[in-house]
Design an enzyme around this catalytic site. Structure first.
Site, PDB file in Angstrom:
ATOM      1  N   ASP A 196       0.757  -2.598  -4.171  1.00  0.00           N
ATOM      2  CA  ASP A 196       0.631  -2.460  -2.721  1.00  0.00           C
ATOM      3  C   ASP A 196      -0.181  -1.240  -2.293  1.00  0.00           C
ATOM      4  O   ASP A 196      -0.126  -0.178  -2.889  1.00  0.00           O
ATOM      5  CB  ASP A 196       2.000  -2.389  -2.050  1.00  0.00           C
ATOM      6  CG  ASP A 196       1.847  -2.457  -0.540  1.00  0.00           C
ATOM      7  OD1 ASP A 196       1.340  -3.479  -0.058  1.00  0.00           O
ATOM      8  OD2 ASP A 196       2.172  -1.477   0.136  1.00  0.00           O
ATOM      9  N   ASP A 252       7.459  -2.012   5.621  1.00  0.00           N
ATOM     10  CA  ASP A 252       6.226  -1.328   5.199  1.00  0.00           C
ATOM     11  C   ASP A 252       6.219   0.107   5.752  1.00  0.00           C
ATOM     12  O   ASP A 252       5.168   0.619   6.156  1.00  0.00           O
ATOM     13  CB  ASP A 252       4.968  -2.085   5.640  1.00  0.00           C
ATOM     14  CG  ASP A 252       3.723  -1.613   4.887  1.00  0.00           C
ATOM     15  OD1 ASP A 252       3.845  -0.782   3.963  1.00  0.00           O
ATOM     16  OD2 ASP A 252       2.617  -2.074   5.235  1.00  0.00           O
ATOM     17  N   HIS A 278       3.217   9.334   6.930  1.00  0.00           N
ATOM     18  CA  HIS A 278       2.061  10.192   6.619  1.00  0.00           C
ATOM     19  C   HIS A 278       2.238  11.547   7.279  1.00  0.00           C
ATOM     20  O   HIS A 278       2.923  11.669   8.305  1.00  0.00           O
ATOM     21  CB  HIS A 278       0.761   9.549   7.121  1.00  0.00           C
ATOM     22  CG  HIS A 278       0.307   8.393   6.290  1.00  0.00           C
ATOM     23  ND1 HIS A 278      -0.158   8.541   5.001  1.00  0.00           N
ATOM     24  CD2 HIS A 278       0.273   7.062   6.550  1.00  0.00           C
ATOM     25  CE1 HIS A 278      -0.473   7.344   4.505  1.00  0.00           C
ATOM     26  NE2 HIS A 278      -0.220   6.428   5.424  1.00  0.00           N
ATOM     27  N   PHE A 334      -3.990   4.611   6.791  1.00  0.00           N
ATOM     28  CA  PHE A 334      -3.299   3.398   7.240  1.00  0.00           C
ATOM     29  C   PHE A 334      -1.790   3.626   7.098  1.00  0.00           C
ATOM     30  O   PHE A 334      -1.332   4.089   6.049  1.00  0.00           O
ATOM     31  CB  PHE A 334      -3.672   2.206   6.352  1.00  0.00           C
ATOM     32  CG  PHE A 334      -5.049   1.634   6.580  1.00  0.00           C
ATOM     33  CD1 PHE A 334      -5.282   0.744   7.617  1.00  0.00           C
ATOM     34  CD2 PHE A 334      -6.115   1.967   5.739  1.00  0.00           C
ATOM     35  CE1 PHE A 334      -6.539   0.179   7.811  1.00  0.00           C
ATOM     36  CE2 PHE A 334      -7.379   1.413   5.931  1.00  0.00           C
ATOM     37  CZ  PHE A 334      -7.592   0.521   6.967  1.00  0.00           C
TER      38      PHE A 334
HETATM   39  O1  DOR Z   1      -0.598   0.648   6.307  1.00  0.00           O
HETATM   40  C1  DOR Z   1      -0.348   0.685   5.113  1.00  0.00           C
HETATM   41  N1  DOR Z   1       0.039   1.830   4.516  1.00  0.00           N
HETATM   42  N2  DOR Z   1      -0.507  -0.432   4.393  1.00  0.00           N
HETATM   43  C2  DOR Z   1      -0.417  -0.417   3.053  1.00  0.00           C
HETATM   44  O2  DOR Z   1      -0.557  -1.463   2.470  1.00  0.00           O
HETATM   45  C3  DOR Z   1      -0.166   0.858   2.332  1.00  0.00           C
HETATM   46  C4  DOR Z   1       0.541   1.818   3.191  1.00  0.00           C
HETATM   47  C5  DOR Z   1       0.576   3.235   2.631  1.00  0.00           C
HETATM   48  O3  DOR Z   1       0.891   3.394   1.453  1.00  0.00           O
HETATM   49  O4  DOR Z   1       0.356   4.175   3.399  1.00  0.00           O
END
Ligand code: DOR
Length: 457
Positions: A158, A324, A328, A342
């Protein structure tokens, strides 16, 4: 350690594994569910903690098949300790962590490390998902059998798709022998290219590169063909487009071993939110040109996609909801949209967001609870069925929530280290009041009402 008995009175008890949905009492003791139903005050043990459950829902603790706890390697974004507190606050008692760590979860030593850290730091159950390919590089298969023996519950690269079709075919072949699903992040990179948000009018307006729906759908179609030819267990991660739903539906109708998940944000908000006005028209939206907190993969899409995903979830074509949760650090998001990372921090807002679907009469409460408990447990397989059960004798992993409580998302109160959510400042209806893991109260919210402990004379 002996846990104190807990008696929850007059809650709406929902246990989808037993098609149970009725008002009653719940008795937890010795880490287990001891009884559920019309128990009455006579059944309150001496010295038990008694909770007034009137107006509250009691269900199995939520199971998240897809979250990022970032440990080892990215502890500045999240840790198992903080992620577990965030999970408990969100009503989750089981989190399956994705392997895009550093080092990645591609060998038994990393699985053991996470198990040890979880034992020390986590309030709730943490299960690991192992890599499909070594180092998540997409070049050669990881030692899948070693990972299975070490206890991973699924395989995934992933954050990256398993791009090579032949490797995916091999992985699915092994998965059928090992009895574990491959959770693929479906993204055809030759179609998504440098895209940062959904292809469409908002992307055009902002001059941002769009990601076409076909980037997801082409890989899902490929993976279904590979699951069919190998008999391997395919789990489609974070479905986001209207066109993905009939692909999964048709595969299931043909009896293929295919399951799918959808995230709270893809069910509740659209690419209009990228404009920074929380879905409102720009004129009344304040000054932001865009909000990098909305940058997520797969991207937020159009209302027709959201509607199709809700329908797919209600119909049971989509088996479960997975967060999910992708925390961050601030600097990864305080940059241009192109450069932003992302991901959305989801664990603490998931329930409040999802209850919009129930309040809006798009999904029944029973179906919502099912997709957060029984649905993911079924994807994990028979040996995890107890995680979603409130049968006497099963572990007391229970969430108690108030579906009507109004609250405002304030990321300064998050337990997660990741404050990256487009929901900051929005009003939600419905919140966790308490979470119990193995009978221990691992989260206690402000809405929890105690009754006097009833020592019998
Ligand atoms: O938005 C996302 N963040 N999608 C992903 O598939 C990975 C994830 C991440 O690890 O930050």
């Amino acid at each position: 350690m002996e846990t104190q008995s807990i008696f929850i009175r007059h809650a709406r008890i929902i246990d989808p594994s037993r098609q149970l949905d009725r008002v009653g009492d719940l008795l937890l003791g010795g880490g287990e569910i001891l009884a559920a139903g019309r128990l009455g005050v006579d059944r309150i043990p001496d010295g038990a903690i008694v909770i007034n459950g009137l107006g509250l829902v009691a269900s199995p603790g939520f199971i998240d098949l897809h979250c990022h706890l970032r440990e080892p390697g990215f502890e500045y974004k999240e840790t198992i300790a903080a992620g577990s507190r965030a999970g408990a606050k969100g009503g989750f008692t089981t989190l399956c962590c994705m392997p895009n760590t550093d080092p990645p979860i591609d060998n038994a030593a990393v699985v053991d490390y996470i198990r040890q850290r979880a034992r020390q730091d986590s309030l709730i159950r943490i299960l690991s998902i192992g890599c499909v390919t070594k180092g998540r590089k997409g070049l050669e298969l990881a030692e899948m059998e070693e990972l299975a023996n070490a206890g991973v519950v699924a395989f995934s690269d992933d954050g990256d798709p398993v791009y090579d079709a032949n490797l995916m075919r091999l992985a699915l072949t092994y998965s059928s022998d090992l009895g574990l699903p491959i959770s693929n992040h479906c993204q055809d990179r030759s179609l998504s290219c440098n895209g940062v948000m959904a292809e469409g009018s908002v992307a055009t307006h902002l001059g941002l590169d769009g990601i076409p729906a076909a980037a997801e759908e082409a890989m899902i179609a490929r993976d279904i063909a590979l699951a069919e030819s190998t008999g391997g267990r395919l789990h489609v991660a974070h479905l986001s487009t209207a066109g993905s739903v009939p692909l999964v539906r048709e595969a299931k109708e043909r009896g293929l071993p295919v399951t799918a998940e959808v995230c709270p944000h893809h069910l509740t908000i659209t690419d209009q939110w990228v404009l920074g006005g929380k879905g409102e028209p720009r004129a009344s939206a304040g000054s932001l040109a865009y909000d990098t907190a909305t940058k997520v993969y797969p991207p937020l899409r159009a209302q027709r996609d959201v509607d199709a995903l809700i329908q797919g979830l209600a119909d049971g074509v989509i088996d479960c909801i997975a967060t999910d949760h992708a925390p961050h650090d601030i600097t990864s998001k305080q940059v241009t949209y192109q450069d932003a990372a992302f991901g959305i921090s989801v664990l603490e807002t998931a329930l409040g967001s999802l209850l919009q679907l129930v309040h809006g009469k798009k999904l029944s409460m029973g179906a919502l609870v099912d997709r957060l408990t029984n649905g993911p447990a079924k994807v994990l397989g028979e040996s995890y069925a107890d995680l979603a059960s409130m049968q006497p004798g099963t572990a007391a992993d229970v969430v108690l929530f108030d579906p009507e409580e109004d609250w405002t998302v304030d990321t300064s109160e998050f337990e997660s280290k990741g404050r990256n959510t487009p929901l900051e400042g929005t009003k939600l209806k419905g919140r966790v009041v308490a979470t119990f893991s193995g009978g221990n109260m691992v989260y206690q919210g402000p809405g929890l009402r105690f009754e006097e402990s009833r020592a019998r004379v």
